[in-house]
Design an enzyme around this catalytic site. Structure first.
Site, mmCIF file in Angstrom:
data_model
loop_
_atom_site.group_PDB
_atom_site.id
_atom_site.type_symbol
_atom_site.label_atom_id
_atom_site.label_comp_id
_atom_site.label_asym_id
_atom_site.label_seq_id
_atom_site.Cartn_x
_atom_site.Cartn_y
_atom_site.Cartn_z
ATOM 1 N N GLN A 1 -0.837 56.521 -20.215
ATOM 2 C CA GLN A 1 -0.857 55.198 -19.426
ATOM 3 C C GLN A 1 0.181 55.252 -18.331
ATOM 4 O O GLN A 1 1.229 54.997 -18.635
ATOM 5 C CB GLN A 1 -0.834 53.839 -20.334
ATOM 6 C CG GLN A 1 -0.759 52.731 -19.749
ATOM 7 C CD GLN A 1 -0.212 51.409 -20.607
ATOM 8 O OE1 GLN A 1 0.996 51.586 -20.839
ATOM 9 N NE2 GLN A 1 -0.965 50.500 -20.652
ATOM 10 N N ARG B 1 2.039 44.883 -15.422
ATOM 11 C CA ARG B 1 3.229 45.385 -14.519
ATOM 12 C C ARG B 1 3.042 45.207 -13.046
ATOM 13 O O ARG B 1 2.438 44.376 -12.623
ATOM 14 C CB ARG B 1 3.738 46.814 -14.988
ATOM 15 C CG ARG B 1 3.992 47.042 -16.571
ATOM 16 C CD ARG B 1 5.003 46.021 -17.007
ATOM 17 N NE ARG B 1 6.192 46.326 -16.600
ATOM 18 C CZ ARG B 1 7.331 47.002 -16.883
ATOM 19 N NH1 ARG B 1 6.987 47.650 -17.947
ATOM 20 N NH2 ARG B 1 8.468 47.018 -16.328
ATOM 21 N N GLY C 1 -3.822 49.036 -32.860
ATOM 22 C CA GLY C 1 -2.468 49.287 -32.538
ATOM 23 C C GLY C 1 -1.495 49.422 -33.535
ATOM 24 O O GLY C 1 -1.056 50.016 -34.133
ATOM 25 N N ARG C 2 -0.789 47.956 -33.683
ATOM 26 C CA ARG C 2 -0.044 47.725 -35.045
ATOM 27 C C ARG C 2 -0.451 48.254 -36.271
ATOM 28 O O ARG C 2 0.192 48.701 -36.914
ATOM 29 C CB ARG C 2 0.474 46.133 -34.996
ATOM 30 C CG ARG C 2 1.484 45.738 -33.733
ATOM 31 C CD ARG C 2 1.430 44.292 -33.816
ATOM 32 N NE ARG C 2 0.508 43.490 -33.312
ATOM 33 C CZ ARG C 2 0.388 42.004 -33.288
ATOM 34 N NH1 ARG C 2 1.749 41.471 -34.077
ATOM 35 N NH2 ARG C 2 -0.592 41.698 -33.051
ATOM 36 N N CYS D 1 -2.368 45.549 -41.490
ATOM 37 C CA CYS D 1 -1.249 44.992 -40.575
ATOM 38 C C CYS D 1 -0.986 43.622 -40.977
ATOM 39 O O CYS D 1 -2.026 42.926 -40.964
ATOM 40 C CB CYS D 1 -1.123 45.414 -39.049
ATOM 41 S SG CYS D 1 -0.045 44.646 -38.113
ATOM 42 N N CYS E 1 6.864 50.052 -38.836
ATOM 43 C CA CYS E 1 6.262 49.028 -39.637
ATOM 44 C C CYS E 1 7.061 48.804 -40.807
ATOM 45 O O CYS E 1 7.302 49.646 -41.479
ATOM 46 C CB CYS E 1 4.884 49.575 -39.765
ATOM 47 S SG CYS E 1 3.761 48.340 -40.867
ATOM 48 N N ALA F 1 8.336 46.339 -54.103
ATOM 49 C CA ALA F 1 9.019 47.440 -54.304
ATOM 50 C C ALA F 1 8.213 48.045 -55.528
ATOM 51 O O ALA F 1 8.215 49.259 -55.263
ATOM 52 C CB ALA F 1 10.549 47.304 -54.416
ATOM 53 N N GLU G 1 4.633 43.777 -65.492
ATOM 54 C CA GLU G 1 4.714 42.651 -65.011
ATOM 55 C C GLU G 1 4.805 41.564 -65.897
ATOM 56 O O GLU G 1 3.842 41.101 -66.651
ATOM 57 C CB GLU G 1 3.681 42.305 -63.712
ATOM 58 C CG GLU G 1 3.933 40.927 -63.033
ATOM 59 C CD GLU G 1 5.249 40.658 -62.662
ATOM 60 O OE1 GLU G 1 5.801 39.600 -62.830
ATOM 61 O OE2 GLU G 1 6.085 41.653 -62.024
ATOM 62 N N LYS H 1 2.481 31.744 -42.222
ATOM 63 C CA LYS H 1 2.863 32.793 -43.106
ATOM 64 C C LYS H 1 1.774 33.476 -44.133
ATOM 65 O O LYS H 1 1.999 34.625 -44.787
ATOM 66 C CB LYS H 1 4.085 32.535 -43.704
ATOM 67 C CG LYS H 1 5.157 32.541 -42.937
ATOM 68 C CD LYS H 1 5.823 33.842 -42.298
ATOM 69 C CE LYS H 1 6.151 34.960 -43.380
ATOM 70 N NZ LYS H 1 7.392 34.312 -44.027
#
Length: 681
Positions: free
Chosen positions: A111, A210, A363-364, A385, A404, A435, A454, A472
């Site tokens: 790019q 840009r 992307g992410r 993601c 990430c 975790a 658990e 969230k």
């Protein structure tokens, strides 16, 4: 057989458009999945592609991506921390990158962009400041204090001047740049493309944001010559750059990133450096006629907030630029790519099935899971993601390398990866928070037999509380991933079960992920209604005026949650600002919400005691007394690790997550400690 059936059903339900090949210019992509340009911070100090960059991009290619774009490649020597290709001596490292990705049938693009400031002018001032700094150091070493002071003053003057010019140029360079300057920039971009062709690069993506986006923009471009005014004039330079690239590198496929200024729900414009939708669609047709091979429709930037182009969870709808991509596709003859908050394979499949775009950019999402393309074929679930921006966008804004929070391998792909176990063992994981779940996944991936204990009736731990505050809920995707993948890995999850040492000693290895709890208030409290932030987020009824003690992430989010319920809220924090660890793309949203709901912020405030629902505190700056009355006082001062009596364990064990250190862990630290524990058994 059940796991295989689940994967097959998932694959059948989802379709297979993403896995279909597509012809783009003179290239054939093996599938419709691309990695769009992201600033990574992995490059060497001189902008070259070193081992960290190479390993990262090779990992994407191994994961099946058909097309990878290296973001923000500068064709000139700049001070910006991005890749650079301005000299023939740099060609070999790019050739090595191209050759590496080609081994996986992955096409590679650079790019190309030019900053929207006078690079030579700013560079000279920075260089002169450096010379003055060196002269000051020499004079100091020679004992000439007067000369050293003089040179340092000159250094400071030049440095301030450079930053002042940079700030000015970011706003005005596109208007003030001479035609000769623009011609030089165009020539440098074309020369860079020629070098890319020599390096064996497959394509050039023209960075339509840009400098080019600023020139196209009627918001930023105030020129009165052939490059200003009408749409045809404002886009003239971009089309000249495309023509120059095609002439300099005729063998390369040319893609154009088309930045669109979108409209926020309140009617304000999102972005400045680009074109509003109607003009953008017209320009796409002009690009098609100019011989472009591919168009990527994206969000315009130039607001100073990276959250505009890389928005955090809950801020904008999924794939919010898709409506423009859909209209562009109707008008052009070349493939169209869409990008932005496409987090699932199912979403990508629907885009392709509906004919809204031809290629989907993850992307992410590929930071969270580099194997998205391969899993689109195999049917294995992907780790989606969260769009939290904490590891990626925040890192870049903080001049750190991108990562990430969910992926312990980012940036270290050459040294951190899941290693097959030398010997299969029986592994117990105590606690199904994030975790423990990651430790179980990694251990099972390595070939171990894993059982998770658990004590509650569901997996996820504190993630369920973290998902309650405004915007969230998407964080629950982190738990949904384990709900899908652990059964496929034959991990036995025992809910409502609390394992003791006798039970755990039947295993070969134990991973303790027992979490943390809301800590008690450290000050004197008498006759007051105090609840914990954890209880509030878990559904505890709260009424009247609320004072939240602790302005960290949990306290800030709890305050916003209560404010949106219509309660009068105050937040008390000892530091000089709240939410110091929050994403810079999220903070503007929180601040706006606080302002709309009149949330009172008491920063630099230390609470000494609480009596009869009155908080007695002091301002740490001027030692003045602060008194806050509240019907409910919410304790959000932090958490404390849970303890486990490990004295009776006779097998190897390790602690992970919140219970593993003196300080409790955020999601990133929890994932990494779980990954490491599972990978070292």
């Amino acid at each position: 057989m059940k796991d295989i059936k689940n994967k097959a059903e998932r694959r059948k339900k989802m379709g297979n458009k993403l896995s279909e090949p597509i012809k783009v210019g003179n290239l054939t992509f093996k599938n419709r999945i691309m990695f769009p340009p992201l600033t990574t911070g992995y490059e060497e100090r001189d902008g070259s592609i070193g081992e960290r960059s190479l390993n990262f991009y090779e990992r994407l290619a191994k994961g099946g991506a058909a097309y990878v774009v290296i973001g923000d490649v500068a064709p000139v020597r700049t001070a910006s921390p991005t890749p650079k290709l301005y000299d023939d001596s740099q060609i070999p490292v790019y050739k090595n990158l191209a050759d590496t990705l080609h081994k996986y049938d992955c096409k590679l693009a650079l790019q190309l962009f030019h900053p929207e400031y006078d690079v030579p002018g700013v560079g000279r001032m920075i260089m002169e400041a450096g010379i003055a700094r060196q002269a000051a150091a020499k004079a100091q070493a020679e004992g000439n204090a007067e000369e050293a002071k003089k040179q340092m003053e000159e250094c400071d003057r030049l440095t301030k001047g450079a930053y002042a010019k940079l700030h000015h140029d970011m706003q005005h360079f596109v208007t003030e740049a001479t035609v000769e300057q623009l011609e030089d920039i165009k020539n440098s971009i074309a020369a860079c493309a020629a070098k890319a062709q020599k390096a064996g690069i497959d394509a050039i993506e023209v960075h339509g944001d840009r400098l080019l986006g600023s020139l196209c923009s009627k918001i930023l471009n105030h020129r009165e010559d052939q490059y200003g005014g009408s749409l045809e004039n404002r886009t003239r330079y971009a089309l000249e750059v495309v023509a120059a690239i095609k002439e300099a590198a005729p063998d390369l496929m040319i893609e154009y990133k088309l930045p669109i200024i979108t409209v926020n729900p309140d009617g304000s414009l999102r972005g400045k450096g680009g074109l509003e939708a109607e003009e953008g669609i017209r320009f796409a047709k002009m690009l098609d006629e100019a011989g472009i091979d591919m168009i990527q429709v994206a969000q315009a930037n130039h607001t100073g907030n990276m959250g505009d182009t890389i928005p955090p969870m809950g801020d904008v709808p999924y794939n919010w630029t898709l409506p423009v991509a859909r209209e562009v596709k109707k008008l052009v003859s070349v493939p169209v790519a869409t990008v932005g908050r496409v987090v699932s394979l199912e979403a990508g499949e629907k885009i392709l099935e509906d004919g809204d775009a031809d290629i989907v950019a993850y992307g992410r999402s590929m930071l969270a899971d580099a194997d998205i393309a391969n899993k689109a074929i195999s049917g294995e679930c992907i780790r989606e993601c969260l769009n939290c921006n904490k590891g990626c966008v925040d890192a870049i804004q903080g001049r750190k390398y991108i990562s990430c929070v969910l992926n312990a391998e980012n940036g270290n792909e050459g040294t951190i990866f899941i290693k097959p176990a030398d010997e299969k063992k029986k592994v117990a994981v105590v606690g199904a928070g994030i975790a423990g779940l990651e430790a179980a996944r990694v251990a099972a991936k390595r070939g171990h037999e894993v059982t998770v204990f658990e004590k509650s009736d569901k997996i996820g731990g504190q993630i369920h509380l973290a998902a309650v505050p405004p915007r969230k809920s998407e964080i629950l995707r982190s738990i949904e991933y384990y709900e899908k993948i652990l059964p496929e890995l034959s991990v036995d999850v025992k809910l409502n079960t609390e394992a003791d040492s006798e039970e755990l000693n039947k295993f070969d290895h134990v991973i303790l992920a027992i979490g943390a709890h809301n800590m008690d208030l450290p000050m004197s409290v008498t006759d007051s209604n105090v609840v914990s932030a954890w209880d509030v987020l878990a559904g505890c009824e709260v009424s009247g005026a609320c004072a939240v003690l602790g302005g960290g992430l949990v306290g800030t989010e709890t305050a916003e949650f209560l404010a949106q319920k219509g309660l009068k809220v105050s937040i008390v924090e000892m530091l000089d600002q709240i939410a110091t660890g929050e994403s810079e793309t999220v903070m503007p949203l929180i601040k706006k919400d606080f302002e709309e709901h009149d949330v009172k912020e008491y920063v630099n405030t230390r609470v000494n005691s609480i009596e009869n629902n009155v908080i007695h505190a002091v301002n740490t700056k001027d030692e003045s007394e602060v008194t806050i009355e509240a019907d409910t006082i919410v304790n959000a001062l932090g958490s404390k690790k849970n303890l486990f009596d490990d004295s009776k364990l006779t097998v190897p064990f390790v602690y992970v997550g919140d219970c593993s250190g003196e300080r409790t862990a955020d999601i990133s630290a929890a994932i990494r400690s779980g990954y490491q524990a599972g990978n070292e058994i």
